[in-house]
Design a protein around this motif. Structure first.
Motif, short mmCIF file in Angstrom:
data_model
loop_
_atom_site.label_atom_id
_atom_site.label_comp_id
_atom_site.label_asym_id
_atom_site.label_seq_id
_atom_site.Cartn_x
_atom_site.Cartn_y
_atom_site.Cartn_z
N ASP A 147 15.53 8.28 25.69
CA ASP A 147 15.27 7.52 24.46
C ASP A 147 16.03 8.15 23.30
N VAL A 148 15.99 9.47 23.27
CA VAL A 148 16.66 10.19 22.18
C VAL A 148 18.15 9.90 22.20
N GLU B 184 13.86 20.49 24.41
CA GLU B 184 12.72 20.29 23.51
C GLU B 184 13.19 20.16 22.06
N ASP B 185 14.10 21.04 21.67
CA ASP B 185 14.64 20.99 20.30
C ASP B 185 15.24 19.63 20.01
N VAL B 186 16.04 19.15 20.95
CA VAL B 186 16.75 17.90 20.72
C VAL B 186 15.77 16.74 20.62
N VAL B 187 14.78 16.76 21.51
CA VAL B 187 13.79 15.68 21.47
C VAL B 187 13.01 15.74 20.16
N ALA B 188 12.57 16.94 19.80
CA ALA B 188 11.80 17.08 18.57
C ALA B 188 12.65 16.71 17.37
N GLY B 189 13.90 17.14 17.40
CA GLY B 189 14.80 16.91 16.26
C GLY B 189 15.06 15.43 16.01
N ALA B 190 14.93 14.64 17.04
CA ALA B 190 15.24 13.22 16.88
C ALA B 190 14.11 12.48 16.16
#
Ligand SMILES: Nc1ncnc2c1ncn2[C@@H]1O[C@H](COP(=O)(O)OP(=O)(O)OP(=O)(O)O)[C@@H](O)[C@H]1O
Ligand SMILES: [Mg+2]
Lengths: 376, 311
Positions: free
Chosen positions: B297-298, B222-228
């Motif tokens: 996608d990220v 979740e962090d990585v997706v949000a961070g992108a």
């Protein structure tokens, strides 16, 4: 954490299983000695000159000097030592310091002048008949002509008809000049050099090529454990080959064995270990198995050509002798021939062991230094 | 240096590796906690394998410091190797040894207590009972992977470094593998695992994304997706391939990915993307909807950025 036996043993067992599975290599290990034995049953002739010759001169007169000069003139003999007694000269022959010993009897001049046809005894170390053969042939002429210039005027009658002196040649150690006597013991060294180096060079390169090295390096196994673990099985293989050749020497070629077989086996250990260390060093240098084999041949060729196996050592040019002296095979050949054909014991061979020991130490050190603990 | 932080099984700073003048791993900082399953993702050639090799002492870093299991990664490689199970990307067991012989060899090297029992148990768990005499070289690709995994667990390591352990493994075996990994992690084993599968990334506690040797993102999925900070629109309707051709050229559109009967249009700049799709949104033929961005996608977006940084 030092050398751990359990890891060493793990490697040993693994190597044995792999050896058992690799039919081809296994066949090669038995096949090579047999093949070479068949091939080298034939002799290879050469014409070595300036062989070290010792003199026991009971008579120092002008006739003696002329005779010696005539021998030197043939270029086959180089007079290196003079001994007061026959016993000491014989010792030099036994140790391989001299190839020939010329005995001039005390009453040589006196009996010559009396026309009694005195005899001169030439003893030859005939372990390698191809080395001594041409020199002995040249001796026969000398007996007839050596003293031509001394025996002039009133003495001229001494050389009319039969030869003024009688030459007795004793071929020691191999009186019948049978080449196989020399070649077959030499083959032990040659076969061991060839198989030991190739097999070990392959054993480690293969691990790198197949990618198993990465796994092995990631385990706690230390270089010394891996290396010794890989060496031990091949030492046994070396002994099997040695035994095969000794059996063939004894029962097929009827090579006389006067010395101690136990001593041969003991010396072989040093020699095998030297070769294995060379193989391991090669394997650390080679990028793939093909290169490893090429390197092994690079070492094998000078070994077989310059060690005195193929051509008599003393017949080679100086630079070649120099190169040959650096190779363990050269020393191993001398020692094994000494033991098997001359009956040398530990005291005789001990002084000749150091070159092999030195070589082994250097090769082992290099192998350990080169064995990388990482994939860098 | 040893055991700076007992909670972190892997704790490295600025780890760098060069091959010649190419920097393959570029100043990577990474901390992995005990009992964590850490996913390591990145395109081919991004330096994942190289990084793992440095962790277990198979490659020497050019610079950087850190510890693995509390041991200095630069100096105490021997101790690290004792307690790490490393599964190489390429099968690296002996193909001319049988399954049992391979396991036995490894067990002997690590001095596993009750070796015979441990080897038998592993063979049973793998389902190799009855054919443990088969040569490893004769196994199928997936079964080789399973053997390799079992072999690097045999000495009960504290840290597992798995380099694409499930490449070529069938879905059922993959699920069993992940169940097993989670069970081990619950018992306190730490796992660093590289993979190219998105569903596997989602099974990790945390993930890191590496491209061209640099760590571009890390955290929970979740962090990585949000961070992108990506925006994704889903479009459905007729003539999607033609639409894709057109829309790809619009400013603000970074990725156009067909997705069954729908298509995902993704961009980094929300406003630009929205204005880019305006000409098509008005029509009645297509239905448009905002959807959450997916990990894939990220990653693809990150890969583009990574290449920009690399230049
Ligand atoms: N021993 C080596 N010598 C030179 N270059 C190397 C060496 N090992 C790896 N490389 C290079 O380093 C880069 C990173 O390789 P690495 O194997 O770490 O990538 P990876 O992320 O594991 O890729 P993949 O997903 O394909 O396994 C590659 O470009 C590779 O060519
Ligand atoms: Mg890789």
């Amino acid at each position: 954490m030092r050398f751990a036996f359990h890891r060493f043993w793990a490697v040993v067992l693994k190597e044995f299983i792999q050896m058992k599975r690799d039919r081809m290599t296994f066949g090669m290990m038995a096949g090579i000695p047999l093949l070479q034995l068949t091939l080298f049953g034939f002799a290879i002739n050469a014409d070595p000159k300036r062989l070290p010759t010792a003199v026991v001169a009971g008579d120092q007169g002008p006739f003696t000097r002329s005779f010696i000069a005539a021998m030197r003139h043939t270029e086959y003999f180089a007079f290196t030592r003079e001994f007061p007694t026959q016993a000491e000269a014989a010792r030099a022959l036994e140790l391989g310091d001299a190839q020939f010993v010329v005995n001039i009897p005390e009453d040589f001049s006196r009996r010559l002048l009396r026309g009694e046809q005195p005899s001169i005894l030439v003893e030859a170390d005939a372990t390698d008949p191809s080395a001594t053969g041409p020199a002995i042939a040249a001796l026969q002429n000398i007996a007839q002509n050596a003293l031509d210039r001394d025996l002039t005027g009133p003495l001229e009658k001494l050389r009319a008809g039969r030869a003024p002196i009688r030459l007795q040649v004793h071929a020691r150690y191999n009186p019948e000049n049978i080449t196989q006597y020399n070649v077959v013991p030499g083959l032990m060294g040659v076969v061991l050099t060839m198989t030991m180096i190739i097999i070990t060079a392959l054993a480690i390169t293969r691990e790198r090529e197949r990618g198993t090295m990465e796994n092995l390096l990631a385990t706690p196994a230390r270089p010394l454990e891996v290396m010794t673990g890989k060496i031990l099985p091949y030492i046994l293989v070396g002994y099997v080959q040695l035994t095969l050749i000794l059996l063939a020497a004894r029962f097929i070629f009827d090579v006389p064995m006067v010395g101690s077989l136990a001593l041969v086996y003991a010396v072989a250990l040093l020699f095998i270990a030297s070769n294995l260390a060379v193989g391991i060093t090669f394997s650390t240098l080679a990028r793939n198995q093909l290169q490893a084999v090429q390197m092994a041949f690079f070492f094998f060729l000078p070994s077989i050509l310059l060690s005195g196996f193929m051509f008599p050592f003393r017949g080679m040019p100086e630079w070649a002798q120099w190169v040959g002296s650096c190779l363990p095979l050269t020393h191993f050949l001398r020692i094994v021939r000494g033991i098997l054909l001359k009956g040398n014991g530990l005291t005789e061979i001990a002084p000749k062991l150091w070159p092999i020991l030195l070589f082994m130490t250097l090769a082992m050190t290099l192998a350990l230094k080169r064995y990388r603990q990482t994939l860098d | 240096m040893d055991s700076a932080d007992p909670d972190h099984v892997i704790d490295v700073v600025g780890l760098t590796k060069r091959f010649g003048d190419r920097t393959v791993v570029n100043g990577i900082d990474l901390r992995v906690k005990r009992g964590e399953i850490f996913g390591f993702l990145g395109p081919n050639g991004s330096g994942k394998t190289t990084f793992i090799r440095m962790l277990c002492g198979l490659l020497t870093p050019e610079s950087g410091t850190g510890s693995c299991l509390g041991y200095d990664v630069l100096r105490r490689q021997r101790e690290i190797r004792e307690h790490v199970g490393y599964m190489t990307q390429k099968f690296s067991f002996y193909e001319d040894l049988s399954i049992r012989e391979n396991l036995d060899f490894i067990a002997r090297l690590y001095a596993v207590p009750n070796r015979r029992v441990a080897v038998d148990a592993t063979i049973d768990r793998l389902g190799f009972t009855g054919r443990s005499q088969q040569l490893a070289g004769q196994l199928s690709g997936g079964w080789k992977q399973r053997l390799a995994l079992a072999a690097c667990l045999i000495h009960s390591p504290q840290l597992l470094l798995l380099d694409e352990p499930t490449a070529g493994v069938d879905p059922k075996a993959r699920r069993e593998f992940w169940d097993h990994i989670h069970q081990l992690a619950a018992e306190g084993l730490t796992v660093l695992i590289t993979t190219h599968y998105m569903d596997e990334a989602e099974r990790c506690h945390r993930i890191a994304y590496i491209a061209y040797g640099s760590l571009l993102a890390q955290g929970t999925v979740e962090d990585v997706v949000a961070g992108a900070r990506l925006t994704t629109w889903e479009v459905s309707g007729p003539g999607l391939p033609a639409l894709a051709e057109e829309i790809r050229k619009a400013k603000g559109v970074e990725q156009v990915v067909p997705f069954g009967n729908t298509m995902h249009v993704t961009g980094r700049n929300e406003a630009e993307l929205e204005s880019a799709i305006v000409p098509w949104r008005g029509g009645v033929a297509h239905r448009w909807a905002r959807v959450p961005s997916r990990l894939e996608d990220v990653f693809i977006s990150l890969m583009g950025q990574g290449r920009d940084n690399f230049k």
